[in-house]
Design an enzyme around this catalytic site. Structure first.
Site, PDB file in Angstrom:
ATOM      1  N   ARG A  95       0.846  -1.209   0.000  1.00 21.49           N
ATOM      2  CA  ARG A  95       0.000   0.000   0.000  1.00 21.49           C
ATOM      3  C   ARG A  95       0.874   1.249   0.000  1.00 21.49           C
ATOM      4  O   ARG A  95       0.560   2.257  -0.624  1.00 21.49           O
ATOM      5  CB  ARG A  95      -0.961  -0.019   1.192  1.00 21.49           C
ATOM      6  CG  ARG A  95      -1.743   1.283   1.340  1.00 21.49           C
ATOM      7  CD  ARG A  95      -3.033   1.165   2.140  1.00 21.49           C
ATOM      8  NE  ARG A  95      -2.914   0.443   3.376  1.00 21.49           N
ATOM      9  CZ  ARG A  95      -2.230   0.857   4.457  1.00 21.49           C
ATOM     10  NH1 ARG A  95      -1.603   2.015   4.432  1.00 21.49           N
ATOM     11  NH2 ARG A  95      -2.173   0.107   5.544  1.00 21.49           N
ATOM     12  N   LYS A 246      -7.406   4.242 -20.532  1.00 20.91           N
ATOM     13  CA  LYS A 246      -7.636   4.612 -21.934  1.00 20.91           C
ATOM     14  C   LYS A 246      -6.348   4.423 -22.760  1.00 20.91           C
ATOM     15  O   LYS A 246      -5.830   3.328 -22.822  1.00 20.91           O
ATOM     16  CB  LYS A 246      -8.164   6.049 -21.991  1.00 20.91           C
ATOM     17  CG  LYS A 246      -9.301   6.355 -20.991  1.00 20.91           C
ATOM     18  CD  LYS A 246     -10.577   5.651 -21.335  1.00 20.91           C
ATOM     19  CE  LYS A 246     -11.798   6.075 -20.547  1.00 20.91           C
ATOM     20  NZ  LYS A 246     -11.712   6.157 -19.110  1.00 20.91           N
TER      21      LYS A 246
HETATM   22  C1  PLP Z   1     -12.039  12.263 -19.534  1.00 20.13           C
HETATM   23  C2  PLP Z   1     -12.092  11.188 -18.489  1.00 20.13           C
HETATM   24  N1  PLP Z   1     -11.482  11.394 -17.317  1.00 20.13           N
HETATM   25  C3  PLP Z   1     -11.487  10.477 -16.346  1.00 20.13           C
HETATM   26  C4  PLP Z   1     -12.148   9.267 -16.510  1.00 20.13           C
HETATM   27  C5  PLP Z   1     -12.145   8.295 -15.383  1.00 20.13           C
HETATM   28  O1  PLP Z   1     -11.307   7.218 -15.638  1.00 20.13           O
HETATM   29  P1  PLP Z   1     -11.529   5.746 -15.051  1.00 20.13           P
HETATM   30  O2  PLP Z   1     -12.678   5.137 -15.781  1.00 20.13           O
HETATM   31  O3  PLP Z   1     -10.227   5.090 -15.302  1.00 20.13           O
HETATM   32  O4  PLP Z   1     -11.855   5.912 -13.616  1.00 20.13           O
HETATM   33  C6  PLP Z   1     -12.801   9.012 -17.726  1.00 20.13           C
HETATM   34  C7  PLP Z   1     -13.529   7.751 -17.993  1.00 20.13           C
HETATM   35  O5  PLP Z   1     -13.861   6.957 -17.209  1.00 20.13           O
HETATM   36  C8  PLP Z   1     -12.787  10.008 -18.718  1.00 20.13           C
HETATM   37  O6  PLP Z   1     -13.426   9.838 -19.877  1.00 20.13           O
HETATM   38  N1  LIG Z   2     -20.988   3.132 -15.593  1.00 20.81           N
HETATM   39  C1  LIG Z   2     -19.799   3.946 -15.652  1.00 20.81           C
HETATM   40  C2  LIG Z   2     -19.622   4.520 -17.012  1.00 20.81           C
HETATM   41  C3  LIG Z   2     -18.188   4.711 -17.345  1.00 20.81           C
HETATM   42  S1  LIG Z   2     -17.901   5.763 -18.734  1.00 20.81           S
HETATM   43  C4  LIG Z   2     -16.199   5.522 -19.067  1.00 20.81           C
HETATM   44  C5  LIG Z   2     -15.519   6.546 -19.902  1.00 20.81           C
HETATM   45  N2  LIG Z   2     -15.013   7.640 -19.145  1.00 20.81           N
HETATM   46  C6  LIG Z   2     -16.287   7.097 -21.047  1.00 20.81           C
HETATM   47  O1  LIG Z   2     -16.364   8.319 -21.214  1.00 20.81           O
HETATM   48  O2  LIG Z   2     -16.775   6.303 -21.850  1.00 20.81           O
HETATM   49  C7  LIG Z   2     -19.927   5.049 -14.630  1.00 20.81           C
HETATM   50  O3  LIG Z   2     -21.015   5.265 -14.113  1.00 20.81           O
HETATM   51  O4  LIG Z   2     -18.933   5.682 -14.293  1.00 20.81           O
END
Ligand code: PLP
Ligand SMILES: N[C@@H](CCSC[C@H](N)C(=O)O)C(=O)O
Length: 450
Positions: A95, A246
């Site tokens: 951790r 991503k």
């Molecule tokens: C622009 C952006 N920032 C942050 C996140 C958060 O990332 P994560 O899904 O890895 O928590 C997402 C998508 O989930 C995103 O599209």
């Molecule tokens: N059920 C999820 C959806 C995640 S969206 C992930 C990504 N950032 C996108 O833009 O497609 C939630 O509620 O967070």
């Protein structure tokens, strides 16, 4: 031993007993029982010395692994044995720090042109860590088009954490200037925004924020660009974070978040909640992300050249397309003054929600899925999927078109992707087909709407 840059065994600086210390100094590789200790395999690419081109830096790593492993070993261990009763080893508990995670963090710091990078369990965990810098009564200025999860966390902090959140259209810096005050502790920006692909002037807004309050933290979500295309720290941001889920990893086989800073004392303040709450990235996922990041350049180049062709294809057939690679994007020049490419996410309107649903469901190569930055192409309706956590009234106030389709372009052959999209448009009844052409049934592009 300093914890800066690695964050391991925090608050445990003692080097052990006096005799242990003398032994360690005299025989640095020999433990108290006379075992020959191998050098730590944690170090990766230090942020010093010769800088290579990014394609080289992405793959080039340094290590001092005892067997010269070319791929960093996975230290799948929760604990690390100490050589003295008072601890003091480089690592004690995963951790707090883990050699595989440290290796990745050092590599990412180099790629992100940062003094320190920290990796956590998701992009949202990264934002959670950053917002722990805030105190009740603090104000946050942010955009009116944001990833739905970001909006949700800010709403939670506004409702339960005593934080005042101002959402403004950050494409106009003057809007930020209007609401910013000495109480503004953080300006939180996304560019291009998800999903409306609005572009934000990072240098201008950072200057406004720091002038109003020199202690204001300017944080930029760089998920849509990745460090290959944009370095917000070089444009005036104090903190950059991204969802490693991503582009950085690229295969949708892990969740991760990355935070990077140049101010090492800010890095320590951000490390504290990671150790305290335990959201540091696991050893296996650290290894997987390390593997993924090495191919970032080749993936992104193919993805964005595909995205450009697809954006041009849709626009030429009458659809309103939002993509910073198109000359019709209202902030084309601003985007390219900051970034080295356009990325691989675009959105377009069809003029009808039912039509959009049918297009999405008719596509075959394009998987109906949230997320982006993956090697395979995805199609989604943000208002129903990634941004469904933003209530319908707020979506309407922020002018989010319910019929918006988001395309997250992968590395497939562009002709196959265009063929599949063309077939989906025809099958859904979204285009009028003539002998030598086809055009959107509800033309929404600039030529018809302006
Ligand atoms: C622009 C952006 N920032 C942050 C996140 C958060 O990332 P994560 O899904 O890895 O928590 C997402 C998508 O989930 C995103 O599209
Ligand atoms: N059920 C999820 C959806 C995640 S969206 C992930 C990504 N950032 C996108 O833009 O497609 C939630 O509620 O967070």
């Amino acid at each position: 031993m300093s914890t800066a840059g690695s964050g391991q065994n925090a608050g445990n600086e003692s080097a052990g007993s006096a005799s242990g210390t003398v032994l360690k100094k005299t025989f640095p590789h020999v433990d108290l029982d006379g075992h020959n200790l191998p050098p730590s395999p944690a170090p990766s690419s230090p942020h010093s010395g010769r800088r290579y081109a990014i394609a080289t830096e992405l793959v080039y790593t340094e290590g001092s692994d005892q067997y010269n492993a070319s791929s960093v070993p996975i230290y799948q261990s929760a604990t690390f044995k100490q050589t003295s009763g008072s601890g003091g080893g480089e690592y004690d508990y995963t951790r707090s720090g883990n050699p595989t995670r440290t290796h990745l963090e050092r590599h990412l710091a180099k790629i992100m042109s940062a003094q320190r990078a920290l990796v956590v369990s998701s992009g949202m965990a990264a934002l959670d860590v950053i917002t722990r810098l805030l105190r009740p009564g603090d104000e946050v200025v942010t955009g009116d088009d944001l990833y739905g999860g970001t909006n949700r966390l800010l709403k939670y902090l506004g409702t339960h954490g005593g934080i005042i959140v101002h959402h403004v259209d950050t494409t106009t810096p003057e809007n930020v200037e209007t609401v910013i005050s000495s109480k503004t502790a953080m300006v939180l920006l996304e560019t291009p925004t998800n999903p409306l692909i609005k572009v934000v002037d990072i240098p201008k807004i950072a200057t406004i924020a720091h002038k109003e309050n020199p202690n204001c933290i300017v944080a930029v979500d760089n998920t849509m660009m990745s460090p290959l295309l944009l370095n917000p720290l070089e444009l005036g941001a104090d903190v950059v974070y991204e969802s490693g889920t991503k582009y950085l990893s690229g295969h949708h086989d892990l969740m991760a978040g990355v935070i990077a800073v140049n101010d090492t004392s800010l890095g320590e303040r951000l490390y504290f909640p990671i150790n305290a709450s335990g959201c540091g990235l696991s050893p296996f996922d650290s290894w997987l992300l390390m593997r993924g990041v090495k191919t970032l350049k080749v993936r992104m180049e193919q993805q964005q050249s595909n995205a450009q062709l697809i954006a041009e294809f849709l626009e030429s057939h009458g659809f309103k397309v939002r993509y910073p690679g198109l000359r019709s994007h209202p902030q084309y020049d601003l985007h390219h003054s900051m970034a080295r490419g356009s990325g691989a996410v675009l959105s377009f309107e069809t003029g009808d929600v039912g039509l959009s649903e049918r297009i999405v469901e008719s596509a075959k190569l394009w998987a109906i899925s949230v997320s982006f930055g993956c090697v395979n192409s995805l199609i989604s309706m943000p208002c129903r999927m990634s941004h469904a956590s933003i209530d319908a009234k707020t979506r309407q106030e922020r002018a989010m078109p319910e019929d918006l389709i988001r395309l997250c372009v992968g590395i497939e052959d562009p002709n196959d992707l265009i063929d599949d999209l063309r077939r989906a448009l025809v099958q859904a009844g979204a285009v009028n087909v003539s002998l030598d052409d086809f055009q959107a049934v509800h033309p929404t592009n600039a030529a018809t709407t302006n």
